[in-house]
Design a protein around this motif. Structure first.
Motif, mmCIF file in Angstrom:
data_model
loop_
_atom_site.group_PDB
_atom_site.id
_atom_site.type_symbol
_atom_site.label_atom_id
_atom_site.label_comp_id
_atom_site.label_asym_id
_atom_site.label_seq_id
_atom_site.Cartn_x
_atom_site.Cartn_y
_atom_site.Cartn_z
ATOM 1 N N GLN A 120 -1.954 -2.722 36.611
ATOM 2 C CA GLN A 120 -1.674 -2.459 38.015
ATOM 3 C C GLN A 120 -0.675 -3.473 38.537
ATOM 4 O O GLN A 120 -0.984 -4.658 38.660
ATOM 5 C CB GLN A 120 -2.959 -2.486 38.849
ATOM 6 N N GLY A 127 -0.581 2.029 42.012
ATOM 7 C CA GLY A 127 -1.843 2.467 41.442
ATOM 8 C C GLY A 127 -1.971 2.024 39.993
ATOM 9 O O GLY A 127 -0.979 1.720 39.333
ATOM 10 N N PRO A 128 -3.198 1.973 39.485
ATOM 11 C CA PRO A 128 -3.396 1.612 38.067
ATOM 12 C C PRO A 128 -2.719 2.623 37.145
ATOM 13 O O PRO A 128 -2.770 3.831 37.390
ATOM 14 C CB PRO A 128 -4.917 1.651 37.904
ATOM 15 N N GLU A 129 -2.103 2.102 36.085
ATOM 16 C CA GLU A 129 -1.436 2.946 35.087
ATOM 17 C C GLU A 129 -2.138 2.745 33.743
ATOM 18 O O GLU A 129 -2.273 1.606 33.282
ATOM 19 C CB GLU A 129 0.032 2.556 34.979
ATOM 20 N N TYR A 138 -6.012 -0.564 31.946
ATOM 21 C CA TYR A 138 -5.012 -0.167 32.923
ATOM 22 C C TYR A 138 -4.178 -1.384 33.321
ATOM 23 O O TYR A 138 -4.664 -2.520 33.331
ATOM 24 C CB TYR A 138 -5.664 0.381 34.197
#
Lengths: 117, 110
Positions: free
Chosen positions: A37, A42-44, A35
């Motif tokens: 961030q 928010g984490p992607e 992820y």
């Protein structure tokens, strides 16, 4: 308690340089995630592996990012060349992947913070 | 872009006051997870909800999953300084990709 290991914790690089991050998931976890961030967000999800196979890399900028998990255990995420907009925290996570309830719960590593100058 | 939104983005409360964050998805979720990220830390799993209308409690924290499985909430009763952090919901959308919400950052005024 089992942990997800990541290195390096911090990386400062100049734009156009190459950078690599390493992740060792919890033993026995079949699914591994990378992820990104960005501060305040928010984490992607960038890429998701099931064992050694990629199951989702739809958000991975493939012109500069690559990820591999050759033996289905640890994984490497590479950026080449790095751009200013790549500055972010890169989080690795793992989960059991299948089976019992809770198998899709993610355990995150401490992350690798990248600063591109 | 992210399809899971949270409100509010920020919340400042006096210690002892209650706190609620709301999570809304544009599509039906197969389940919802909640994570907490302390300042400078990484997300840590709190709980998972699977059933429509499900309610779960963890001490002062109450989690709800909406009847339509498109929304969820986290309520903290009588906040303490240890509750400081950003709370993320995360849902599995149709293709099983876990999508994180935008997060609600909670700060406590002692």
């Amino acid at each position: 308690e089992a942990e997800v290991a990541q290195s390096p914790r911090y990386k400062i690089t100049e734009k156009s340089q190459a950078v690599a991050f390493w992740c060792d998931p919890i033993s026995g976890h079949a699914t591994l995630y990378w992820y990104r961030q960005i501060l305040g967000q928010g984490p992607e999800l960038l890429v998701q592996f099931q064992d050694e196979s990629v199951v989702d890399d739809s958000q991975l900028p493939k012109d500069r990012f690559s990820a591999e998990r050759l033996k289905g255990v640890d994984s490497t995420l590479k950026i080449q060349p790095a751009e200013l907009g790549d500055s972010a925290m890169y989080l690795c996570a793992s989960s059991l992947g299948q089976g019992l309830e809770g198998a899709n719960v993610l355990t995150f590593g401490a992350g690798s913070r990248l600063t591109v100058l | 872009g992210q399809q899971v939104m949270q409100i509010p983005q920020y919340q400042h409360v006096q210690e002892g006051e209650d706190f609620t964050t709301y999570c809304n998805s544009s599509t039906t979720l197969s389940n919802i997870q909640w994570y907490k990220q302390r300042p400078g830390g990484h997300p840590v799993f709190l709980i998972q909800l699977v059933k429509s209308g499900e309610v779960k409690k963890q001490k002062r924290l109450t989690f709800q999953f909406g009847e339509a499985k498109k929304n969820s909430s986290l309520h903290i009763t009588a906040t303490q300084t240890t509750d400081v952090g950003t709370y993320f919901c995360a849902g599995h959308l149709g293709n099983e990709k876990l999508t994180f919400g935008t997060g609600t950052r909670l700060t406590i005024i002692p």
